[in-house]
Write an enzyme that holds these catalytic residues in place. Structure first.
Site, PDB file in Angstrom:
ATOM      1  N   CYS A   1      20.735 -10.311  10.272  1.00  0.00           N
ATOM      2  CA  CYS A   1      22.167 -10.032  10.283  1.00  0.00           C
ATOM      3  C   CYS A   1      22.811 -10.926   9.227  1.00  0.00           C
ATOM      4  O   CYS A   1      22.158 -11.793   8.648  1.00  0.00           O
ATOM      5  CB  CYS A   1      22.774 -10.370  11.639  1.00  0.00           C
ATOM      6  SG  CYS A   1      21.988  -9.549  13.011  1.00  0.00           S
TER       7      CYS A   1
ATOM      8  N   GLY B   1      19.515 -13.972  14.455  1.00  0.00           N
ATOM      9  CA  GLY B   1      18.240 -14.500  14.944  1.00  0.00           C
ATOM     10  C   GLY B   1      17.906 -13.869  16.288  1.00  0.00           C
ATOM     11  O   GLY B   1      18.498 -12.867  16.686  1.00  0.00           O
TER      12      GLY B   1
ATOM     13  N   GLU C   1      -1.850   4.483  -0.294  1.00  0.00           N
ATOM     14  CA  GLU C   1      -0.587   3.756  -0.405  1.00  0.00           C
ATOM     15  C   GLU C   1      -0.486   3.064  -1.763  1.00  0.00           C
ATOM     16  O   GLU C   1       0.570   3.088  -2.408  1.00  0.00           O
ATOM     17  CB  GLU C   1      -0.463   2.742   0.729  1.00  0.00           C
ATOM     18  CG  GLU C   1       0.758   1.828   0.670  1.00  0.00           C
ATOM     19  CD  GLU C   1       2.088   2.569   0.661  1.00  0.00           C
ATOM     20  OE1 GLU C   1       2.108   3.786   0.928  1.00  0.00           O
ATOM     21  OE2 GLU C   1       3.107   1.942   0.337  1.00  0.00           O
TER      22      GLU C   1
ATOM     23  N   LYS D   1       2.490   3.839  -4.477  1.00  0.00           N
ATOM     24  CA  LYS D   1       3.318   2.776  -5.073  1.00  0.00           C
ATOM     25  C   LYS D   1       3.307   2.901  -6.589  1.00  0.00           C
ATOM     26  O   LYS D   1       4.336   2.842  -7.250  1.00  0.00           O
ATOM     27  CB  LYS D   1       2.805   1.396  -4.639  1.00  0.00           C
ATOM     28  CG  LYS D   1       3.049   1.074  -3.196  1.00  0.00           C
ATOM     29  CD  LYS D   1       4.449   0.619  -2.907  1.00  0.00           C
ATOM     30  CE  LYS D   1       5.397   1.563  -2.292  1.00  0.00           C
ATOM     31  NZ  LYS D   1       5.123   2.429  -1.210  1.00  0.00           N
TER      32      LYS D   1
ATOM     33  N   GLU E   1       5.223   5.998  -7.796  1.00  0.00           N
ATOM     34  CA  GLU E   1       6.670   5.934  -7.533  1.00  0.00           C
ATOM     35  C   GLU E   1       7.393   5.098  -8.570  1.00  0.00           C
ATOM     36  O   GLU E   1       8.479   5.456  -9.015  1.00  0.00           O
ATOM     37  CB  GLU E   1       6.909   5.244  -6.189  1.00  0.00           C
ATOM     38  CG  GLU E   1       6.811   6.075  -4.972  1.00  0.00           C
ATOM     39  CD  GLU E   1       7.365   5.322  -3.792  1.00  0.00           C
ATOM     40  OE1 GLU E   1       8.515   5.570  -3.440  1.00  0.00           O
ATOM     41  OE2 GLU E   1       6.636   4.481  -3.240  1.00  0.00           O
TER      42      GLU E   1
ATOM     43  N   HIS F   1     -17.866  14.516  -4.925  1.00  0.00           N
ATOM     44  CA  HIS F   1     -17.512  15.923  -4.684  1.00  0.00           C
ATOM     45  C   HIS F   1     -16.405  16.389  -5.624  1.00  0.00           C
ATOM     46  O   HIS F   1     -15.619  17.261  -5.280  1.00  0.00           O
ATOM     47  CB  HIS F   1     -17.090  16.100  -3.226  1.00  0.00           C
ATOM     48  CG  HIS F   1     -18.150  15.698  -2.265  1.00  0.00           C
ATOM     49  ND1 HIS F   1     -19.277  16.446  -2.026  1.00  0.00           N
ATOM     50  CD2 HIS F   1     -18.282  14.565  -1.527  1.00  0.00           C
ATOM     51  CE1 HIS F   1     -20.046  15.823  -1.155  1.00  0.00           C
ATOM     52  NE2 HIS F   1     -19.469  14.673  -0.829  1.00  0.00           N
TER      53      HIS F   1
HETATM   54  C1  AGP Z   1       7.675   5.024   0.080  1.00  0.00           C
HETATM   55  O1  AGP Z   1       7.558   3.997  -0.875  1.00  0.00           O
HETATM   56  C2  AGP Z   1       8.669   6.083  -0.323  1.00  0.00           C
HETATM   57  N1  AGP Z   1       9.942   5.516  -0.567  1.00  0.00           N
HETATM   58  C3  AGP Z   1       8.679   7.273   0.605  1.00  0.00           C
HETATM   59  O2  AGP Z   1       7.391   7.848   0.585  1.00  0.00           O
HETATM   60  C4  AGP Z   1       9.038   6.986   2.073  1.00  0.00           C
HETATM   61  O3  AGP Z   1       7.999   6.288   2.693  1.00  0.00           O
HETATM   62  C5  AGP Z   1       9.229   8.330   2.788  1.00  0.00           C
HETATM   63  O4  AGP Z   1      10.308   9.007   2.182  1.00  0.00           O
HETATM   64  C6  AGP Z   1       9.488   8.177   4.277  1.00  0.00           C
HETATM   65  O5  AGP Z   1      10.692   7.479   4.476  1.00  0.00           O
HETATM   66  P1  AGP Z   1      10.987   6.912   5.945  1.00  0.00           P
HETATM   67  O6  AGP Z   1       9.916   5.920   6.247  1.00  0.00           O
HETATM   68  O7  AGP Z   1      12.347   6.302   5.833  1.00  0.00           O
HETATM   69  O8  AGP Z   1      10.959   8.058   6.917  1.00  0.00           O
END
Ligand code: AGP
Length: 609
Positions: free
Chosen positions: A2, A101, A482, A486, A489, A505
């Site tokens: 917060c 907290g 993942e 990253k 993106e 494959h």
């Molecule tokens: C992740 O780095 C992305 N920004 C995107 O894939 C994200 O995880 C996805 O849009 C889901 O969002 P949420 O977790 O808010 O539902």
């Protein structure tokens, strides 16, 4: 997390409080409130919603005074509501407190205070502070706050004002940041530097276990023991913009580094120190209902979907429950065979992803139990699901999800242990051991972050790539996905995550000297197979960047670059393995001049289908 802000000076406090809370809004924005002291009278204004909603309320009913405190909330205990928003008052409404907290022993304190006749208005942990201080107020405000804090366990950054002492603010800090700014005949109090930097660069950092009595004339700092402390005034030369990011170049990097504390905050208050019992306040599943669950379906999008994939491994391994993972957009249009004994777990950082929300509605329409693992209190999906377990990562500003992911894994791990225990598959001792290992993870990530310069150097070499392949086996496969996401993106390099065993494959046709291959080569029962995959890549001229376990002596003969991660138990390895991949993607994007925090075409929350 917060945000707290305070002002004490010779001007009207209201504009400072609103402006300060706006600067802190990234720390929480489900409700907000302020209190001022005017001619010795206390005035409070608070509401659900954002600071702008509070501002509208104050335009209709302004409050004045030259001393005030404010709060913008990130709900942890008690849903976002008017009553749960801060400031919180004592029984006589003559003092108010704002708090950031978690008061871990709030339940027992609340019971004791209620037993002594105190009347509570909210469901928050914070309100116990107001009533505790009330009990000692006769001895003076500072004394009352200090005595109260001696009875509290947990974390706090707090500010208190009272009609009995209209010229001062008492503040205290343990585990959550709090800074005092010294202006020209004005004092400021803030959860972080950006909110006061425009007024002054002269600050006192309160340290854990310290209290401050702030008046126009002076700031006096003490330890919890009451011993006066001599604190130096530091000077901050940051420019306001960089200060928003706490000195980091981008929110994404800041949030990668926040992961240790985000994981600590997500565990805090949910695992009893001695018994290691796990409890989630708003899971809304009885033991009997848990025992009736015969199947689990994770549904999510993007990074959250990858967290679901890890969940599949953990629920099958620890709770022996058949588990599937569904893209939300696919799940909602299929004809899923689910019923009242199915648990559908929606994983979502924002709690507003349209496809995930629709999947929750679909699950509910088929009588499945639904819970959300969510990072935004009071968000739509958090409210629509039958139960919710919040990650306490704090607001995630960078579009690329990082700390939300590792806190999602933290919650999923604890949930899997909880289900395993309820189903009689995990003993208290086994649970205690697994939780102890989880509690070690934040420090291991801190150790891992020390290898950041090395990862930045590897990023330099890869920043010219046009494609990349990420490979993993077992729980390494979702981490490969993942890591690839990253990179895609934030750097716009085409990257694919693949099960390493699938190389032969098809994808192996892609391997040449221009295709960097990142391999999750962690110790475990699949290690030898992964080494074989690395050999396959090397034999075709590919360059291999391996994420390996500390102490692994074989990998050095196989991979071109190695990023070692600290050892942990196998179910927790994803929490560590993902961190170098987050940093790798970040530094490659920076070197390619990409807009890291707002990548092209992306939004932080996809609220459209
Ligand atoms: C992740 O780095 C992305 N920004 C995107 O894939 C994200 O995880 C996805 O849009 C889901 O969002 P949420 O977790 O808010 O539902």
């Amino acid at each position: 997390m917060c945000g707290i802000f305070g002002y004490l000076g010779y001007k009207d406090a209201l504009p400072f409080l609103i402006e300060g809370l706006k600067k802190l809004e990234y720390r929480g924005y489900d409700s907000a409130g302020i209190a001022t002291l005017d001619q010795g009278k206390l005035f409070v204004s608070k509401c659900v919603g954002k600071i702008s909603d509070l501002e509208s309320l104050l335009q209709q009913k302004p409050i004045s005074g030259e001393l005030g405190i404010g709060h913008t909330r990130w709900a942890t205990h008690g849903q976002p509501s008017h009553l749960n928003s801060h400031p919180h008052e004592d029984c006589n409404s003559e003092l108010v407190v704002v708090h950031n907290g978690i008061i871990e022993n709030y339940l027992e304190l609340r019971q004791e205070l209620t037993g002594r006749g105190h009347k509570f208005k909210s469901a928050t942990d914070t309100e116990v502070l107001a009533h505790l201080i009330e009990e000692y107020l006769a001895g003076g405000l500072f004394h009352a706050v200090r005595k109260s804090l001696l009875m509290v366990r947990g974390s706090y950054a707090l500010a208190v004002i009272s009609e009995r002492e209209p010229g001062r603010i008492v503040a205290a800090r343990h585990g959550s940041p709090l800074i005092i700014g010294h202006g020209e005949n004005e004092k400021f109090l803030s959860s972080d530097i950006p909110a006061i930097l425009k007024y002054t660069g002269r600050v006192i950092y309160l340290d854990n276990g310290e209290l401050a009595e702030i008046s126009a004339e002076e700031t006096r700092v003490f330890g919890l023991s009451g011993k006066a402390l001599d604190k130096e005034v530091s000077f901050i030369s940051w420019d306001p913009e960089s200060a928003e990011k706490g000195g980091y170049s981008h929110f994404m990097l800041k949030e990668i580094h926040e992961q240790p504390n985000a994981i600590r905050k997500t565990i805090e208050g949910r695992v009893e120190a001695d018994s290691h019992k796990i409890h989630f306040d708003e899971l809304n599943l009885t033991d009997a209902e848990i025992k009736k669950i015969d199947r689990v379906v994770f549904t999510a999008c993007g990074t959250s979907w990858h967290a679901g994939l890890i969940g599949e491994y953990l629920f099958e391994r620890l709770a022996k429950l058949p588990t599937e993972v569904e893209y939300a957009a696919e799940f909602r249009y299929r004809d899923p065979i689910i019923d009242e004994n199915t648990l559908v777990i929606a994983v979502t950082q924002s709690g507003e992803t349209a496809d995930t929300l629709a999947a929750v509605w679909e699950a509910k329409s088929r009588n499945a139990k639904t819970i959300a693992i969510c990072n935004v209190a009071g968000s739509t999906i958090a409210r629509e699901a039958h139960g919710v377990v919040y990650t306490n990562a704090g607001p995630e500003i960078g579009v690329a999800s990082t700390k939300a992911f590792t806190t999602q894994l933290t919650v999923i791990y604890l949930l899997a242990i909880l289900f395993g225990k309820r189903r009689g598959l995990i003993s208290n001792n086994e649970a205690a051991e697994m939780i102890s290992r989880l509690v070690e993870v934040p420090q291991k990530i801190e150790q891992l972050l020390l290898s950041e310069p090395r990862i930045e150097a590897i990023a330099e070499k890869l920043s010219g790539a046009t494609n990349a392949l990420y490979l993993g086996r077992g729980k390494g496969f979702p981490i490969a996905l993942e890591g690839a996401l990253k990179l895609k993106e934030v750097s716009y390099i085409h990257a694919e995550g693949y099960p390493a065993a699938e190389m032969k494959h098809g994808p192996i046709a892609l391997i040449d000297e221009n295709m960097p291959v990142v391999v999750l080569a962690l110790s475990g029962r699949r290690y030898d197979k992964i080494l074989g995959n690395i050999e396959e890549v090397k034999a075709r001229g590919g360059q291999v960047i391996a994420v390996a376990s500390e102490g692994d002596t074989m990998i050095a003969e196989k991979a071109d670059e190695i990023i070692y991660i600290p050892n942990t138990i196998e179910p927790l390895s994803p929490l560590l393995a993902v961190v170098p991949l987050q940093l790798l993607a970040y530094y490659i994007a920076v070197k390619r001049g990409c807009h890291v925090d707002q990548p092209r075409n992306l939004a932080k929350s996809v609220t459209v289908e």
